[in-house]
Design an enzyme around this catalytic site. Structure first.
Site, mmCIF file in Angstrom:
data_model
loop_
_atom_site.group_PDB
_atom_site.id
_atom_site.type_symbol
_atom_site.label_atom_id
_atom_site.label_comp_id
_atom_site.label_asym_id
_atom_site.label_seq_id
_atom_site.Cartn_x
_atom_site.Cartn_y
_atom_site.Cartn_z
ATOM 1 N N GLY A 259 2.619 18.427 -8.919
ATOM 2 C CA GLY A 259 1.615 18.134 -7.900
ATOM 3 C C GLY A 259 2.220 17.365 -6.744
ATOM 4 N N ALA A 260 2.914 16.272 -7.079
ATOM 5 C CA ALA A 260 3.520 15.441 -6.052
ATOM 6 C C ALA A 260 4.523 14.515 -6.723
ATOM 7 C CB ALA A 260 2.459 14.624 -5.320
ATOM 8 N N MET A 261 5.390 13.903 -5.918
ATOM 9 C CA MET A 261 6.399 12.987 -6.456
ATOM 10 C C MET A 261 6.406 11.723 -5.608
ATOM 11 S SD MET A 261 8.705 12.353 -8.693
ATOM 12 C CE MET A 261 9.555 10.777 -8.726
ATOM 13 N N GLU A 262 6.405 10.593 -6.314
ATOM 14 C CA GLU A 262 6.156 9.301 -5.671
ATOM 15 C C GLU A 262 7.380 8.648 -5.046
ATOM 16 O OE1 GLU A 262 5.978 9.974 -8.975
ATOM 17 O OE2 GLU A 262 6.783 8.360 -10.196
ATOM 18 N N ASN A 263 8.308 9.411 -4.483
ATOM 19 C CA ASN A 263 9.466 8.781 -3.844
ATOM 20 C C ASN A 263 8.970 7.722 -2.862
ATOM 21 O OD1 ASN A 263 11.047 11.038 -4.966
ATOM 22 N ND2 ASN A 263 10.036 12.200 -3.357
ATOM 23 N N GLU A 294 -0.189 8.900 -5.865
ATOM 24 C CA GLU A 294 1.186 8.608 -5.439
ATOM 25 C C GLU A 294 1.268 7.227 -4.798
ATOM 26 O OE1 GLU A 294 3.220 10.615 -6.756
ATOM 27 O OE2 GLU A 294 1.598 12.014 -7.242
ATOM 28 N N HIS A 297 1.694 4.521 -7.284
ATOM 29 C CA HIS A 297 3.080 4.407 -7.751
ATOM 30 C C HIS A 297 3.927 3.512 -6.851
ATOM 31 C CE1 HIS A 297 3.175 7.101 -11.117
ATOM 32 N NE2 HIS A 297 2.885 8.180 -10.437
ATOM 33 N N GLU A 316 2.438 6.922 -15.220
ATOM 34 C CA GLU A 316 1.511 8.016 -14.925
ATOM 35 C C GLU A 316 0.080 7.656 -15.281
ATOM 36 O OE1 GLU A 316 2.312 10.002 -12.962
ATOM 37 O OE2 GLU A 316 4.474 9.796 -13.098
HETATM 38 ZN ZN LIG Z 1 2.465 10.153 -10.992
#
Ligand SMILES: [Zn+2]
Length: 828
Positions: A259-263, A294, A297, A316
């Site tokens: 879905g998405a990545m929390e960089n 995100e 995070h 998560e």
């Molecule tokens: Zn996450």
């Protein structure tokens, strides 16, 4: 792929004891053609035991040079992604020059060519252990460092990174040093991007996508930015510490696996959140939730990071809990918890009842490969539901106070579950460790069964959890409707004593869905459900009831036909898009396609199409019911039989369904897919549709349609591409979805056997991302027979199966067995 070593927990502990990584300078050259890019890393680090040795993680296509403290090392020492380092000094400087390969599977540095205009885009996914495919590093979450990134890119490109970047000269970008972050969070996104920039509360905001989606992003930017602002305002209200990074960019990237990545400062999100076709509001709600997930995070995960992957779930679950809470409390999507009940939680319930179930917080995660498998419905949905129980038990104030103390104590560092539990114990005075032992260290879901005015509290494995929830009592009104008579709190200890409750026309434990439990009603209440489910006034309570019916079908306690009867009786009047969508999906994908014997399927499809047509009739001329109409029209199209092909063709020619919606690209491909399955359209129509809109989503639509044609040559071509080709993850997903069609069971019979022979080698050759596609949508679930069960079992006996394929197969085999059992029930 196979030639890569996984990092074990023991190795990570030892390397952490030895090293103190201070800074990493990373210089990427994206101008070396379409196959490889240049990567130069300079790492400065201390060593607590001078003279000792360790290893570096790097997965290059060609290692050019390694220099440690001025001494050039022999590049041939590289083995399976590891480079040995010996004779470390107290202070070290390590330089690594390498050529790295671009990927087509969303792992490492993904490269994508836009079919709409031929432009190239790249982005990184360093998670979970793919950072070394981009840069040399000590790749474990507790060796944080300050990263300074420079990038050489083609001149017209924009480059986005974790911190604020500047173009020093045309094509040469430099980014400000980051605070200390983990290697799995380092990100770069580049290409001729379209960008929307804004600012909120002193934080520079950016939205980015590829150029061919510019108009779509512009149309969505206001809502995306509003959600972002609402998210920051909420988090700044509840957290003591402000956002810790210098800017917040959200990049919508092609062919993204998750879905998405929390960089930190450079979140990557899947591109379908830039809507190109009409979507129900539930999809906007999902997107808002992903945006604030995100953002959560940035504090929980990025500022304070888990020490090892055994606490991945905590990242998560916390983000997932906060996402629903913040979305419901601070955005226009106030029904976010219904989406949780109807959608996310079923993911958690299913996962928690499989042979692969694991505790929310596993006692040990031995290595990175195992960690990656835990990225599932337990880590997200069950964990979030457990945290919701914890907040209900501690109170929100004590919970947030504990979380804030935890963030203060470990900012820019790492922490463990035990650290958080101690902080929560201190602020609440409760035995939070005892609670965690019950909820987080066990597997399985409790069942609350109502019998003769008693709630029996049991679980399949005998381990019980405490619950704080509500029981709703519903009574008949004089008009024959149902209304809530009263709602009482219920605290269940973990001692199995259960509780005595009053009963009513409908007595519903967990009616506000605070709990994570299976519910079984008493016979009187179930009779009320059969006649009046649709009349239950609150959508959350209806969600709990639909879930109860759903898991009774999966458990072999309710015949598939009885579930379809409920759908036929109560879904036509449904007003919640969440419920219409999730109930119809389950009714179609599990009940009609798998759990019913094939002979019963045409009647089931006709019944589902009838429900959807009633929904369409009911919502005609109601613009605020667009979401329901979109769900219903997809249902009508997907369940059409050959007799309705002419009507579908008329809709396609007219470009609209009578009374709406207009057929935008998504619906056109959905409709064409059905015509292809039925043999009522073929290559000429597919080619014409692709020519009219030569985008990547059209290429996926075309791949789906071609694979779905009822023709042996088309099936073989799809098979070759899927198992022996080099398809991107997205094209593989589309091809697999097209391939298996229950209507074509005879044509597909030989391929079902072949699947279990060719899965292992294909998964090993292409790696975990493709293995997940091949075992998820690529699995022939519709062939729900004992023969398929035995073939899957035999396949699992192969010791060479890679971890991701094994896990996918184990999970699908569980669903398959449930379908076989349901078929037996249906046949009686
Ligand atoms: Zn996450």
């Amino acid at each position: 792929m196979a030639d890569v070593t996984v990092l074990t927990h023991a190795e990570a502990v030892e390397r952490h004891r030895l090293l103190d990584v201070r800074t990493v300078h990373l210089d990427l050259d994206l101008t070396r053609g379409r196959e490889v890019f240049g990567s130069t890393t300079v790492i400065r680090f201390g060593c607590t035991a001078p003279g000792a040795g360790t290893f570096l993680d790097v997965k290059p296509s060609r290692l050019r040079r390694v220099v440690l403290n001025g001494r050039e090392l022999d590049g041939d020492a590289l083995r399976a992604g590891r480079f040995p380092l010996t004779g470390l000094a107290a202070e070290n400087e390590l330089t690594v020059e390498a050529d790295m390969a671009y990927s087509r599977t969303g792992e490492g540095m993904h490269r994508f060519t836009d079919p709409a205009d031929g432009e190239d885009y790249v982005y990184t996914q360093s998670f979970l252990d793919d950072g070394p495919r981009v840069f040399a590093c000590f790749d474990q979450p507790d060796l944080k460092a300050r990263y300074t990134v420079s990038v050489t890119a083609p001149r017209p490109w924009t480059v986005v990174g974790n911190s604020t970047g500047h173009q020093l000269a045309p094509g040469r970008w430099e980014f400000a040093p980051t605070p200390a972050i983990s290697s799995y969070l380092v990100a770069v996104v580049a290409g001729p991007l379209h960008s929307v920039r804004a600012e909120h509360d002193g934080i520079p905001l950016g939205l980015h996508c590829r150029r061919s989606l510019a108009a779509d992003l512009d149309a969505e930017a206001a809502e995306l930015l509003e959600t972002t602002r609402q998210g920051f305002d909420h988090y700044h209200r509840v957290f003591r510490r402000r956002f810790a990074f210098d800017s917040y960019d959200q990049c919508f990237v092609p062919e993204f696996n998750i879905g998405a990545m929390e960089n930190p400062g450079c979140v990557t999100l899947r591109e379908d959140y830039v809507f190109r076709s009409a979507v129900p509001d539930t999809k906007r709600e999902e997107r808002a939730m992903v945006v604030v997930h995100e953002m959560a995070h940035m504090w929980f995960g990025d500022l304070v990071t888990m020490k090892w992957w055994d606490d991945l779930w905590l990242n998560e679950s916390f983000a997932e809990y906060m996402a629903h809470h913040v979305t419901a409390a601070s955005t226009r999507f106030t029904g976010a918890w219904t989406g949780f009940a109807a959608g996310r939680k079923t993911w958690g319930y299913d996962a928690d009842q499989r042979p692969s179930a694991h505790p929310v917080a596993p006692a040990t995660v031995d290595d990175t490969a195992q960690a990656l498998q835990n990225f599932d419905g337990i880590s997200y949905a069950k964990g979030a539901a457990a945290l919701r129980q914890l907040v209900a038990w501690l109170g929100e104030e004590a919970f947030l106070a504990g979380v804030n103390d935890h963030l203060d104590a470990h900012a820019f560092g790492n922490a463990t579950l035990d650290d958080l539990l101690r902080a929560l114990t201190a602020t609440s005075g409760r035995d939070v460790h005892g609670w965690a032992d019950r909820w987080l260290r066990t597997t399985g879901v409790d069942t609350l069964r109502l019998t003769d005015g008693r709630i029996e509290h049991t679980s399949a494995d005998g381990v019980l959890r405490p619950h704080r929830l509500t029981v709703g009592h519903y009574r008949r009104t004089s008009e024959g409707a149902l209304e809530l008579a009263d709602r009482v709190p219920l605290d269940l200890a973990a001692d199995g004593a259960g509780a005595r409750v009053d009963t009513a026309e409908l007595t519903l434990p967990n009616d506000t869905d605070l709990g994570f439990v299976k519910v079984r009603l008493d016979p009187g209440s179930w009779r009320t459900v059969r006649t009046s489910l649709g009349a239950v006034p609150e959508e959350l309570a209806r969600a709990v009831l639909w879930n109860a019916a759903r898991d009774q079908v999966r458990d072999g306690e309710l015949a598939p036909g009885a579930y379809l009867d409920l759908v036929a009786a109560h879904l036509p009047g449904e007003t919640s898009v969440h419920l219409a969508d999730t109930v119809l999906s389950f009714a179609r994908e599990f009940v009609a396609d798998c759990a019913l014997p094939p002979a019963g399927r045409p009647a089931a499809l006709a019944a589902l199409a009838g429900v959807c047509r009633t929904l369409l009739r009911r919502t005609e001329g109601e613009p605020d019911r667009t979401g329901l109409r979109l769900v219903a029209v997809r249902g009508v199209i997907g369940a059409a039989d050959a007799g309705q092909a002419a009507e579908l063709r008329d809709w396609l020619a007219a470009g609209t369904v009578p009374g709406g919606p207009v057929l935008d690209p998504d619906l056109r491909w959905h409709l064409l897919l059905r015509l292809c399955v039925l043999g009522a359209a073929g290559e000429p129509e597919i080619a014409a549709e692709l020519a009219a809109d030569p985008s990547d989503t059209s290429e996926e639509g075309a791949a789906r349609c071609r694979a779905a044609l009822p023709d042996p040559a088309a099936k073989e071509a799809a098979w070759q591409a899927l198992f022996h080709g080099e398809l991107s993850t997205y094209l593989a997903d589309a091809t697999a979805r097209g391939l298996w069609q229950p209507e074509q069971a005879e044509l597909l019979d030989g391929l079902t056997a072949r699947y279990f022979e060719e899965l292992g080698p294909a998964a090993a050759r292409r790696g975990p991302a493709l293995a997940r596609v091949l075992t998820a949508v690529g699995f022939p679930l519709f062939a729900a027979t004992e023969r398929t069960v035995r073939a899957a079992e035999a396949c699992l006996a192969d010791p060479d199966l890679i971890v991701a394929a094994r896990r996918g197969l184990v999970d699908q085999l569980d669903t398959l067995r449930r379908a076989v059992r349901a078929r037996a029930l249906a046949g009686r």
